[in-house]
Design an enzyme around this catalytic site. Structure first.
Site, short mmCIF file in Angstrom:
data_model
loop_
_atom_site.label_atom_id
_atom_site.label_comp_id
_atom_site.label_asym_id
_atom_site.label_seq_id
_atom_site.Cartn_x
_atom_site.Cartn_y
_atom_site.Cartn_z
N ARG A 63 0.85 -1.20 0.00
CA ARG A 63 0.00 0.00 0.00
C ARG A 63 0.88 1.25 0.00
O ARG A 63 0.61 2.23 -0.67
CB ARG A 63 -0.98 0.00 1.19
CG ARG A 63 -1.69 1.35 1.34
CD ARG A 63 -2.94 1.33 2.22
NE ARG A 63 -2.86 0.45 3.36
CZ ARG A 63 -2.11 0.65 4.45
NH1 ARG A 63 -1.36 1.74 4.55
NH2 ARG A 63 -2.09 -0.21 5.44
N TYR A 116 -16.93 15.90 -15.97
CA TYR A 116 -17.27 14.49 -15.80
C TYR A 116 -18.34 14.38 -14.71
O TYR A 116 -18.19 14.97 -13.63
CB TYR A 116 -16.00 13.74 -15.41
CG TYR A 116 -16.22 12.29 -15.13
CD1 TYR A 116 -16.62 11.43 -16.15
CD2 TYR A 116 -16.07 11.77 -13.85
CE1 TYR A 116 -16.85 10.09 -15.89
CE2 TYR A 116 -16.28 10.43 -13.59
CZ TYR A 116 -16.67 9.61 -14.61
OH TYR A 116 -16.91 8.28 -14.35
N ASP A 188 -8.04 18.68 -14.70
CA ASP A 188 -8.30 17.30 -15.12
C ASP A 188 -7.87 17.21 -16.58
O ASP A 188 -8.54 17.75 -17.47
CB ASP A 188 -9.78 16.97 -14.92
CG ASP A 188 -10.11 15.52 -15.26
OD1 ASP A 188 -9.39 14.91 -16.08
OD2 ASP A 188 -11.10 14.99 -14.71
N LYS A 213 -8.58 6.02 -19.29
CA LYS A 213 -8.94 6.52 -20.60
C LYS A 213 -7.73 6.46 -21.54
O LYS A 213 -7.24 5.39 -21.83
CB LYS A 213 -9.52 7.93 -20.45
CG LYS A 213 -10.55 8.06 -19.31
CD LYS A 213 -11.80 7.23 -19.51
CE LYS A 213 -12.72 7.16 -18.28
NZ LYS A 213 -13.07 8.42 -17.66
C1 LIG Z 1 -13.57 8.88 -16.40
C2 LIG Z 1 -13.22 10.24 -15.93
C3 LIG Z 1 -12.96 10.49 -14.58
C4 LIG Z 1 -13.10 9.44 -13.49
O1 LIG Z 1 -12.19 8.42 -13.65
P1 LIG Z 1 -12.44 6.87 -13.21
O2 LIG Z 1 -11.18 6.20 -13.61
O3 LIG Z 1 -13.66 6.41 -13.97
O4 LIG Z 1 -12.69 6.88 -11.74
C5 LIG Z 1 -12.57 11.77 -14.23
N1 LIG Z 1 -12.47 12.76 -15.15
C6 LIG Z 1 -12.74 12.55 -16.46
C7 LIG Z 1 -12.61 13.69 -17.42
C8 LIG Z 1 -13.13 11.29 -16.89
O5 LIG Z 1 -13.41 11.10 -18.19
#
Ligand SMILES: *Cc1c(COP(=O)(O)O)cnc(C)c1O
Length: 393
Positions: A63, A116, A188, A213
């Site tokens: 961890r 998101y 982000d 992603k």
């Molecule tokens: C998918 C996504 C998230 C969240 O990520 P997870 O891996 O699904 O928890 C945050 N910001 C954006 C822009 C996303 O597309």
């Protein structure tokens, strides 16, 4: 890890290496025991100590740290031109760790009016219960963000390009707003990836990723990341990462590290294919509006051209005939798979109002009912165009 803080979009590390090279080599040193050219998956929870406290390489318990995760974290830091990278079990786990590190009850955050859905839900339903306040602002307008600041604002949160409306916010301008308010700018960077956009070099304090992603890139792993330049903030985040525990497991870290090696070539192809699709859609009689920052008529086009290397693989559009028509387009698509998520090599289509952004219904982040979102993959663009034409009917 690199100490470079370059303003050049084709960021190079301290050794002068360029992005494509860093992506393949940072953190990927050959295994000292065997010479394996790829970091092994250290599928292990604990480590033998050479006498009490005699840790080999600082590893004690997975961890706290694991060598496969370390490889990914060094790579992430280098890719974003930051000093510290941290890998989490998901993008939302990374966001949760960041918010609980930065904020205390009574603090305030400015969040975007397009983001998101899960990020909005985290603010609206989770951290708000712990006394954190937030205001929603149009982050494409720095004056609107400035107007939303309070004397308790600790962070400005921005997503650019945004999900699902592909809005563009000026990172350098918002960095200046944040600094003048003594707040931190969080970007982000999931939609752009560090290949197309480098927020730290533009003045952001924290970069957030859903590595699920484009970084992973193959729809086979869920993960998240935080990257920062400030070493003290990096230490605080690492403390909370260990204290809260939502770390990336060794196999997941390994998959993301593998995906990143082809990030540059994938993003080039995603951007090329998406540009062709956005151009086709903008002349299609059944499409009323195309949202793609690469189109000259997009309101954020100039800012995007200034801060991004290309415009990415996400395209949204609105169709004639409202919600039912938008849902029908999603249902008729064959090569575009109907599904949530994005950023994989295969093309996806979805209806944000009923799928990814259903949790934003009735909020300031509600999305138009006639909206369709595409995650354009790296298949042959002629095949993708043909599928969309038949889906539009
Ligand atoms: C998918 C996504 C998230 C969240 O990520 P997870 O891996 O699904 O928890 C945050 N910001 C954006 C822009 C996303 O597309």
């Amino acid at each position: 890890m690199t100490d470079t803080h370059s303003s050049d979009r084709d960021a190079a590390d301290a050794g002068g290496r360029s992005f494509e090279t860093i992506a393949i080599h940072a953190g990927n040193t050959a295994d000292p025991l065997t010479g394996a050219v790829v970091p092994p998956i250290y599928q292990v929870s604990t480590y033998k100590q050479d006498g009490v406290g005699g840790l080999r390489g600082g590893y004690e318990y997975s961890r706290s740290a694991n060598p496969t995760r370390t490889a990914l974290e060094e790579n992430l830091a280098a890719l974003e031109g930051g000093r510290r990278g941290l890998a989490f079990a998901s993008g939302l786990a990374a966001e949760d760790c960041l918010l609980r590190t930065l904020l205390a009850p009574g603090d305030h955050v400015v969040i975007p009016n397009d983001a998101y859905g899960g990020t909005f839900r985290l603010f609206a339903k989770v951290v708000s219960r712990w006394g954190v306040e937030f205001s929603v602002a149009d982050t494409s307008d720095p004056a609107a963000v400035r107007a939303a600041l309070t004397d308790r604002t600790k962070a400005i949160w921005v997503e650019t390009p945004s999900n699902p409306l592909l809005g563009i916010s000026d990172i350098a301008a918002l960095g200046a707003v944040a600094r003048s308010a003594g707040a931190r700018l969080v970007v982000d960077n999931t939609f752009a990836s560090p290949y197309l956009q480098q927020p730290l070099a533009l003045g952001a304090d924290v970069v957030v990723h859903s590595t699920t992603k484009y970084m992973g890139g193959h729809s086979d792993v869920v993960g998240g990341a935080l990257i920062v330049n400030d070493p003290d903030l990096g230490e605080e985040l690492a403390y909370h990462q260990n204290a809260m525990g939502a770390v990336a497991g060794p196999f997941d870290a390994w998959l993301v590290l593998r995906g990143i090696k082809t990030l540059a070539v994938r993003m080039d192809r995603h951007s090329e294919n998406a540009t062709r699709i956005a151009e086709m859609l903008s002349t299609h009689p059944r499409v009323t509006r195309v949202l793609y920052p690469g189109l000259p008529e997009h309101p954020g086009h100039e800012t995007a051209a200034k801060q991004m290397k290309a415009f990415g693989g996400m395209v949204s559009f609105q169709v004639e005939g409202g919600e039912e028509a938008a849902v029908a387009v999603c249902d008729r698509a064959k090569l575009f798979t109907l599904g949530e998520s994005l950023g994989g090599v295969e093309s996806l289509i979805e209806h944000p109002g009923r799928m990814t952004h259903a949790s934003a219904a009735g909020s300031p982040l509600e999305v138009p009912a006639d909206l369709v979102r595409l995650s354009v993959g790296i298949e042959n663009s002629a095949d993708l165009l043909a599928d969309l034409r038949q889906a539009l009917g």
